[in-house]
Design a protein around this motif. Structure first.
Motif, PDB file in Angstrom:
ATOM      1  N   MET B 343       0.833  -1.196   0.000  1.00  0.00           N
ATOM      2  CA  MET B 343       0.000   0.000   0.000  1.00  0.00           C
ATOM      3  C   MET B 343       0.874   1.255   0.000  1.00  0.00           C
ATOM      4  N   ILE B 344       2.011   1.189   0.725  1.00  0.00           N
ATOM      5  CA  ILE B 344       2.882   2.372   0.798  1.00  0.00           C
ATOM      6  C   ILE B 344       3.502   2.673  -0.569  1.00  0.00           C
ATOM      7  N   ILE B 345       3.886   1.626  -1.313  1.00  0.00           N
ATOM      8  CA  ILE B 345       4.579   1.891  -2.576  1.00  0.00           C
ATOM      9  C   ILE B 345       3.628   2.481  -3.609  1.00  0.00           C
ATOM     10  N   SER B 346       2.320   2.340  -3.387  1.00  0.00           N
ATOM     11  CA  SER B 346       1.398   2.961  -4.344  1.00  0.00           C
ATOM     12  C   SER B 346       1.391   4.477  -4.184  1.00  0.00           C
ATOM     13  N   VAL B 347       1.829   4.974  -3.013  1.00  0.00           N
ATOM     14  CA  VAL B 347       1.796   6.428  -2.796  1.00  0.00           C
ATOM     15  C   VAL B 347       2.729   7.168  -3.768  1.00  0.00           C
ATOM     16  N   PRO B 348       4.037   6.794  -3.842  1.00  0.00           N
ATOM     17  CA  PRO B 348       4.874   7.523  -4.809  1.00  0.00           C
ATOM     18  C   PRO B 348       4.407   7.368  -6.257  1.00  0.00           C
ATOM     19  N   SER B 349       3.858   6.204  -6.607  1.00  0.00           N
ATOM     20  CA  SER B 349       3.377   6.033  -7.981  1.00  0.00           C
ATOM     21  C   SER B 349       2.250   7.021  -8.264  1.00  0.00           C
ATOM     22  N   VAL B 350       1.337   7.164  -7.293  1.00  0.00           N
ATOM     23  CA  VAL B 350       0.236   8.108  -7.471  1.00  0.00           C
ATOM     24  C   VAL B 350       0.776   9.536  -7.504  1.00  0.00           C
ATOM     25  N   ALA B 351       1.797   9.813  -6.692  1.00  0.00           N
ATOM     26  CA  ALA B 351       2.375  11.173  -6.685  1.00  0.00           C
ATOM     27  C   ALA B 351       2.927  11.517  -8.064  1.00  0.00           C
ATOM     28  N   ILE B 352       3.582  10.545  -8.706  1.00  0.00           N
ATOM     29  CA  ILE B 352       4.134  10.800 -10.041  1.00  0.00           C
ATOM     30  C   ILE B 352       3.011  11.057 -11.039  1.00  0.00           C
ATOM     31  N   LEU B 353       1.990  10.200 -11.003  1.00  0.00           N
ATOM     32  CA  LEU B 353       0.880  10.333 -11.941  1.00  0.00           C
ATOM     33  C   LEU B 353       0.184  11.673 -11.734  1.00  0.00           C
ATOM     34  N   THR B 354      -0.027  12.067 -10.465  1.00  0.00           N
ATOM     35  CA  THR B 354      -0.684  13.330 -10.173  1.00  0.00           C
ATOM     36  C   THR B 354       0.140  14.507 -10.695  1.00  0.00           C
ATOM     37  N   SER B 355       1.473  14.410 -10.522  1.00  0.00           N
ATOM     38  CA  SER B 355       2.325  15.484 -11.024  1.00  0.00           C
ATOM     39  C   SER B 355       2.185  15.621 -12.537  1.00  0.00           C
ATOM     40  N   PHE B 356       2.102  14.473 -13.220  1.00  0.00           N
ATOM     41  CA  PHE B 356       1.928  14.534 -14.680  1.00  0.00           C
ATOM     42  C   PHE B 356       0.615  15.221 -15.032  1.00  0.00           C
ATOM     43  N   VAL B 357      -0.462  14.870 -14.319  1.00  0.00           N
ATOM     44  CA  VAL B 357      -1.768  15.461 -14.634  1.00  0.00           C
ATOM     45  C   VAL B 357      -1.730  16.967 -14.360  1.00  0.00           C
ATOM     46  N   PHE B 358      -1.123  17.361 -13.238  1.00  0.00           N
ATOM     47  CA  PHE B 358      -1.027  18.793 -12.922  1.00  0.00           C
ATOM     48  C   PHE B 358      -0.175  19.529 -13.957  1.00  0.00           C
ATOM     49  N   SER B 359       0.795  18.805 -14.543  1.00  0.00           N
ATOM     50  CA  SER B 359       1.627  19.448 -15.560  1.00  0.00           C
ATOM     51  C   SER B 359       0.796  19.897 -16.754  1.00  0.00           C
ATOM     52  N   LEU B 360      -0.312  19.211 -16.987  1.00  0.00           N
ATOM     53  CA  LEU B 360      -1.136  19.549 -18.150  1.00  0.00           C
ATOM     54  C   LEU B 360      -1.934  20.821 -17.902  1.00  0.00           C
ATOM     55  N   ARG B 361      -2.197  21.121 -16.611  1.00  0.00           N
ATOM     56  CA  ARG B 361      -3.094  22.208 -16.262  1.00  0.00           C
ATOM     57  C   ARG B 361      -2.505  23.535 -16.725  1.00  0.00           C
ATOM     58  N   GLY B 362      -3.294  24.282 -17.497  1.00  0.00           N
ATOM     59  CA  GLY B 362      -2.865  25.617 -17.914  1.00  0.00           C
ATOM     60  C   GLY B 362      -1.798  25.613 -18.989  1.00  0.00           C
ATOM     61  N   GLY B 363      -1.439  24.430 -19.529  1.00  0.00           N
ATOM     62  CA  GLY B 363      -0.428  24.384 -20.582  1.00  0.00           C
ATOM     63  C   GLY B 363      -1.077  24.629 -21.941  1.00  0.00           C
ATOM     64  N   SER B 364      -0.303  25.203 -22.890  1.00  0.00           N
ATOM     65  CA  SER B 364      -0.834  25.299 -24.249  1.00  0.00           C
ATOM     66  C   SER B 364      -0.388  24.036 -24.968  1.00  0.00           C
ATOM     67  N   ILE B 365      -1.209  22.996 -24.875  1.00  0.00           N
ATOM     68  CA  ILE B 365      -0.790  21.654 -25.289  1.00  0.00           C
ATOM     69  C   ILE B 365      -0.727  21.537 -26.807  1.00  0.00           C
ATOM     70  N   ARG B 366       0.416  21.000 -27.294  1.00  0.00           N
ATOM     71  CA  ARG B 366       0.534  20.661 -28.714  1.00  0.00           C
ATOM     72  C   ARG B 366       0.239  19.174 -28.841  1.00  0.00           C
ATOM     73  N   PHE B 367      -0.792  18.832 -29.619  1.00  0.00           N
ATOM     74  CA  PHE B 367      -1.140  17.409 -29.730  1.00  0.00           C
ATOM     75  C   PHE B 367      -0.317  16.744 -30.822  1.00  0.00           C
ATOM     76  N   THR B 368       0.983  16.693 -30.619  1.00  0.00           N
ATOM     77  CA  THR B 368       1.855  15.998 -31.558  1.00  0.00           C
ATOM     78  C   THR B 368       1.683  14.490 -31.358  1.00  0.00           C
ATOM     79  N   THR B 369       2.201  13.713 -32.308  1.00  0.00           N
ATOM     80  CA  THR B 369       2.042  12.260 -32.191  1.00  0.00           C
ATOM     81  C   THR B 369       2.647  11.713 -30.899  1.00  0.00           C
ATOM     82  N   PRO B 370       3.899  12.065 -30.539  1.00  0.00           N
ATOM     83  CA  PRO B 370       4.409  11.527 -29.263  1.00  0.00           C
ATOM     84  C   PRO B 370       3.557  11.952 -28.077  1.00  0.00           C
ATOM     85  N   MET B 371       2.994  13.178 -28.122  1.00  0.00           N
ATOM     86  CA  MET B 371       2.189  13.654 -27.003  1.00  0.00           C
ATOM     87  C   MET B 371       0.934  12.808 -26.829  1.00  0.00           C
ATOM     88  N   LEU B 372       0.347  12.341 -27.955  1.00  0.00           N
ATOM     89  CA  LEU B 372      -0.843  11.487 -27.834  1.00  0.00           C
ATOM     90  C   LEU B 372      -0.508  10.242 -27.029  1.00  0.00           C
TER      91      LEU B 372
END
Lengths: 197, 574
Positions: B343-372
């Motif tokens: 259960m503890i090791i799921s915490v850092p994994s979720v922290a990484i995923l959450t950071s990725f999602v927050f990175s999208l917030r307010g970004g001017s996203i380019r939907f390039t092929t790698p980005m998809l």
């Protein structure tokens, strides 16, 4: 390798203070520690779970094991001397001590061979019992490491005729030395675990 | 070696015996992609049996020897061999060599501003160990005794009794050696070979992911190497490391001294194989970080959180292994310990995923092929991770263990998770490799069809697993409780076939673009990291000018700067 890369690699890295080769050999030894730790763990787990476990001295030849321990410790000393001579740029001294180290490693293997031969003559094989399985496998893997050390040290002896002044040469001897001490230390643990406990 | 040793005018062997990290990286990438295709095709054959049990395999059934498939219908032993080899190939010959050997070798030295790896010849040796281990593994199909049949986990006593296992063990020893040499090389390179000014806090997240991965490989693989040697001894020297006293096989007393413990193998195996899960995942997360930062045009959210979480995962990965063994026979106290660590090791994994999602917030996203591909990684890894929680809790695991649910869970992590991200990495770094871009239209076809098909293949498995259908069964109709959900196998298999077809645009695109793709400049994505500060493709020695680093890795959209990015080596006067 390009000429510039060779010049760079004998200098210590800025953040770690050690050369690539030395850092690499320490990391390699870390993985080796994990390897032998696993084998020792196996020994402990199997011994605890076993219905009966023979006393080492009833089954194995303790005097020969003892002699082998001294042989390996002596070879560690000669390895240090070889490194010191390489450091002092004394080619003859280096060749003398590294040859001595190689000879002692062979002596270890020969004595080990007599021990194994005696076991085989008494119809004791790895399949005889779980104790024999542990004994033959652990000493066998250690023996492979000794052979590896012989190969490395012989290569250094051979290279010393032409490459002794190479800026990387002392580092190579040091790396080989670290490895050889590790092989020695493994035996220092193996000997009491198998023969004396 | 001279400075244009990998130009196209050089003979063939220069590609296969070059010590240049870029050539070795590409060799790894292409070899791993081929192995991935092999492993995938083995699975397609298996899926026919699951969808239509007992009916002859079309086309292939006529070619296969009668010992494997009499009248075109596969035998249970052949099914087992396909399963064991699919797992082994995908993990040890596909994903890991692609993420670590391929991307790690090519990109890591570039991103830290190094001329090459610390030990170029060792690097070449590790590729050759990998290739020979891989070929030996594949060749076991045609060797006497056939391929290994005991699952990629190779649990004894079955693994010691079944034929084919010896070759598997020898091949594993070669593959482990390759990984160990690679791990040493990666760690020394990233610690000692960084360019001036490249502090640890300025390392791109991809490099951090590779460092943690190398650390896991270095310390987790030797126990499996030792365990494999012991299993090899059990098979060749007839020892009993993993065989208990008084073993009876098919009514016959097994002739061996006994006194060993089958559970010992499971502990040693999972001590490697759980960290191995993170070896599959971390490079993919590193790639996703690079692509997301580059295409949102803003600094990645929570650099320290992501790096710290990766290190935490690297440490915790060593104390969760026995959650694979909850029903193997373990004291309740131990189960509780591994439940809590899981259960503890799921915490850092979720922290990484959450950071990725927050990175999208307010970004001017380019939907390039790698980005998809990077964007798809987020929900797919989310599904894979969240469905893992019931497996980490002992109470639910007892029900779900060894059902199709667990297959669905880990495939969601590795296939639409890791593999999609790695595919995105191919599109992202392709311009660096060849100076040309892959076709976007084909890339988008590849992306959407793969994403839909992957879900089509793996989602039904959750339903089957919850209904109690067992994994590893040769004939799903053999157990009464599996019969109602058997038709879902037809759905999975159909999507698996379509998934195969949807890789054709990728294969065509890859090879077509090497020679005929749209030409690009050195930095087509306007990226900040050092891998884009050298020519595409980089010459031997990588950089044409001395590199000094002044900035962190993701300086996107700085205020008052002429462009919306500052390269790490760009000196900006305050």
């Amino acid at each position: 390798m390009s000429g510039t890369a060779a010049v760079l690699t004998h200098q210590p890295g800025e953040s770690t203070g050690v050369t690539n080769a030395k850092l690499g050999i320490w990391l390699f030894l870390a993985s080796e520690i994990m390897l032998f730790s696993t084998l020792f763990t196996t020994y402990i787990v199997l011994r605890i779970g076993a219905a009966s476990w023979p006393r080492g001295w009833n089954v194995l030849n303790v005097p020969l094991g003892m002699i082998n321990t001294f042989v390996l410790i002596t070879s560690s000393v000669t390895m240090v001397m070889a490194y010191a001579k390489a450091h002092e740029r004394d080619l003859k001294g280096f060749q003398r001590y590294i040859s001595l180290t190689i000879l002692l490693a062979f002596a270890f293997l020969v004595i080990k061979g007599f021990e194994w031969g005696a076991h085989f003559r008494h119809n004791e094989f790895p399949s005889t019992s779980i104790f024999h399985a542990v004994y033959f496998t652990l000493t066998g893997l250690h023996g492979l490491h000794v052979i590896g050390g012989i190969i490395v040290n012989s290569t250094l002896l051979y290279l010393s005729r032409t490459d002794f002044e190479h800026p990387l040469f002392v580092g190579r001897v040091e790396g080989a030395g670290l490895y050889w001490h590790f092989v020695d230390i493994v035996w220092i643990f193996l000997f009491p675990a198998l023969y004396l406990l | 070696m001279n400075h244009d040793s990998h130009s196209s005018s050089k003979p063939f062997y220069h590609y296969f015996f070059s010590t240049d990290h870029k050539v070795i990286g590409l060799l790894y990438t292409i070899t791993a992609l081929v192995f991935l295709l092999c492993g995938f095709m083995l699975m397609l054959v298996m899926r026919w049996q699951l969808a239509f049990p007992g009916s002859p395999i079309p086309l292939l059934g006529r070619i296969l020897s009668p010992s494997l498939a009499p009248n075109g219908v596969m035998t249970p032993n052949f099914y087992n061999a396909l399963g064991a080899m699919h797992g082994t190939i995908m993990v040890f010959l596909g994903i890991v060599p692609l993420g670590v050997g391929g991307f790690g070798n090519y990109v890591l030295p570039l991103q830290i501003g190094a001329e090459d790896m610390a030990f170029p010849r060792l690097n070449l040796a590790s590729y050759w160990f990998f290739l020979s281990g891989g070929l030996l593994m594949l060749s076991s199909f045609i060797l006497p005794g056939g391929a290994a049949q005991s699952g990629w986990t190779s649990y004894p006593p079955l693994a010691i009794i079944n034929p084919g296992q010896t070759v598997w063990l020898f091949a594993m020893v070669l593959l482990i050696t390759s990984s160990l040499l690679g791990a040493i090389n990666f760690l020394v390179t990233s610690l000692n070979m960084r360019a001036a000014g490249m502090k640890l806090s300025r390392l791109p997240i991809f490099v951090w992911a590779q460092i943690v991965t190398a650390f896991l490989l270095l310390l987790a693989f030797p126990p499996l190497e030792a365990a494999s040697v012991l299993q090899l001894m059990d098979r060749i020297a007839h020892t009993s490391f993993y065989l208990p006293q008084g073993l009876v096989i098919l009514g016959m007393r097994h002739i061996a001294s006994g006194g060993g413990q089958p559970l010992l193998w499971q502990h040693l195996f999972w001590f490697l194989a759980h960290p191995e899960v993170y070896v599959l995942l971390l490079p993919a997360m590193g790639i996703v970080s690079e692509i997301i930062a580059n295409n949102t045009r803003k600094p990645i959210h929570g650099y320290n959180v992501i790096v710290g979480s990766m290190i935490a995962i690297g440490l915790l990965a060593f104390v969760v292994w026995a959650h694979h063994m909850f029903i193997s026979g373990m004291s309740a106290v131990l189960s509780d310990f591994f439940l809590v660590t899981t259960m503890i090791i799921s915490v850092p994994s979720v922290a990484i995923l959450t950071s990725f999602v927050f990175s999208l917030r307010g970004g001017s996203i380019r939907f390039t092929t790698p980005m998809l591909f990077a964007l798809a990684f987020l929900p797919m890894f989310g599904i894979g991770g969240l469905t893992g929680l019931p497996l980490g809790l002992t109470v639910t695991d007892i029900y779900l263990h060894d059902t199709y649910y667990i297959i669905g869970h880990f495939h969601y992590i590795v296939v639409p998770g890791s593999l999609l991200a790695l595919m995105g990495g191919v599109y992202y770094w392709f311009p660096k490799w060849f100076g040309r871009k892959m076709n976007d239209t084909l890339g988008q076809w590849h992306f959407w069809t793969s994403l839909i098909c992957m879900n089509g293949v793996f989602f039904p498995m959750f339903i089957q697993g919850l209904a109690g259908q067992d994994r590893r069964y040769y004939d799903p109709m053999a157990a009464l409780h599996s019969v109602p959900t058997q038709p879902l196998h037809v759905v999975s298999s159909a999507f698996a076939g379509l998934l195969f077809l949807s890789q054709i645009p990728f294969i065509y695109n890859f090879f077509h673009s090497i020679w005929h793709g749209e030409k690009t400049d050195d930095n087509p994505w306007q990226a900040t990291t050092l891998d884009w500060a050298c020519p595409s493709p980089p010459p031997h020695g990588n950089f044409t000018k001395p590199i000094r680093v002044y900035h962190g890795p993701y300086e996107y959209s700085p205020v008052g700067h002429k462009t919306d990015w500052i390269a790490q080596n760009e000196e900006v006067l305050a």
